[in-house]
Design a protein around this motif. Structure first.
Motif, PDB file in Angstrom:
ATOM      1  N   GLY A  46       4.863  -4.967   4.796  1.00 14.66           N
ATOM      2  CA  GLY A  46       3.445  -4.708   5.020  1.00 14.66           C
ATOM      3  C   GLY A  46       3.181  -3.252   5.345  1.00 14.66           C
ATOM      4  N   LEU A  47       4.019  -2.672   6.198  1.00 11.72           N
ATOM      5  CA  LEU A  47       3.869  -1.259   6.531  1.00 11.72           C
ATOM      6  C   LEU A  47       4.115  -0.373   5.313  1.00 11.72           C
ATOM      7  CD1 LEU A  47       5.540  -1.073  10.043  1.00 11.72           C
ATOM      8  CD2 LEU A  47       3.126  -0.777   9.492  1.00 11.72           C
ATOM      9  N   ARG A  48       5.097  -0.750   4.502  1.00 15.52           N
ATOM     10  CA  ARG A  48       5.381   0.024   3.289  1.00 15.52           C
ATOM     11  C   ARG A  48       4.189  -0.025   2.336  1.00 15.52           C
ATOM     12  NH1 ARG A  48       6.738  -0.943  -1.941  1.00 15.52           N
ATOM     13  NH2 ARG A  48       8.008   0.634  -2.942  1.00 15.52           N
ATOM     14  N   THR A  49       3.653  -1.219   2.139  1.00 12.32           N
ATOM     15  CA  THR A  49       2.515  -1.370   1.234  1.00 12.32           C
ATOM     16  C   THR A  49       1.305  -0.607   1.758  1.00 12.32           C
ATOM     17  OG1 THR A  49       3.317  -3.524   0.535  1.00 12.32           O
ATOM     18  CG2 THR A  49       1.020  -3.041   0.093  1.00 12.32           C
ATOM     19  N   PHE A  50       1.047  -0.726   3.064  1.00 11.70           N
ATOM     20  CA  PHE A  50      -0.095  -0.009   3.631  1.00 11.70           C
ATOM     21  C   PHE A  50       0.076   1.501   3.512  1.00 11.70           C
ATOM     22  CE2 PHE A  50      -1.958   2.231   7.258  1.00 11.70           C
ATOM     23  CZ  PHE A  50      -3.291   2.005   6.988  1.00 11.70           C
ATOM     24  N   SER A  51       1.263   1.975   3.836  1.00 13.39           N
ATOM     25  CA  SER A  51       1.449   3.423   3.820  1.00 13.39           C
ATOM     26  C   SER A  51       1.390   3.989   2.410  1.00 13.39           C
ATOM     27  CB  SER A  51       2.765   3.813   4.485  1.00 13.39           C
ATOM     28  OG  SER A  51       3.869   3.348   3.746  1.00 13.39           O
ATOM     29  N   GLN A  52       1.822   3.224   1.428  1.00 13.57           N
ATOM     30  CA  GLN A  52       1.816   3.754   0.071  1.00 13.57           C
ATOM     31  C   GLN A  52       0.488   3.503  -0.635  1.00 13.57           C
ATOM     32  OE1 GLN A  52       5.219   2.654  -2.220  1.00 13.57           O
ATOM     33  NE2 GLN A  52       4.990   4.373  -3.568  1.00 13.57           N
ATOM     34  N   GLN A  53      -0.114   2.354  -0.406  1.00 11.88           N
ATOM     35  CA  GLN A  53      -1.369   2.030  -1.093  1.00 11.88           C
ATOM     36  C   GLN A  53      -2.587   2.392  -0.252  1.00 11.88           C
ATOM     37  OE1 GLN A  53      -1.753   0.728  -4.148  1.00 11.88           O
ATOM     38  NE2 GLN A  53       0.395   0.466  -4.614  1.00 11.88           N
TER      39      GLN A  53
END
Length: 65
Positions: A46-53
């Motif tokens: 979730g953090l990866r998706t939020f930070s990238q998207q």
């Protein structure tokens, strides 16, 4: 459709396919190799998706200023 528009749509499509294609392998690595629990895997993804998207908007706003 102009060639520039096709290039833009094609590059965005390739980016999104690549972004989401790596998620199952990353989740398997986190759960299998690193022995993280399901909640921690979900948090990391979730953090990866939020930070990238999600931060595209922030970066775009900063760039426009």
């Amino acid at each position: 459709m102009t060639p520039l528009a096709r290039l833009l749509i094609g590059s965005q499509f390739a980016f999104h396919v690549g972004f989401f294609a790596v998620l199952p392998y990353f989740a398997d690595h986190l759960a299998g190799t690193l022995c993280l629990g399901g909640a921690m895997v979900a948090l990391v993804l979730g953090l990866r998706t939020f930070s990238q998207q999600g931060l595209f908007v922030v970066g775009g706003l900063l760039t426009d200023r």
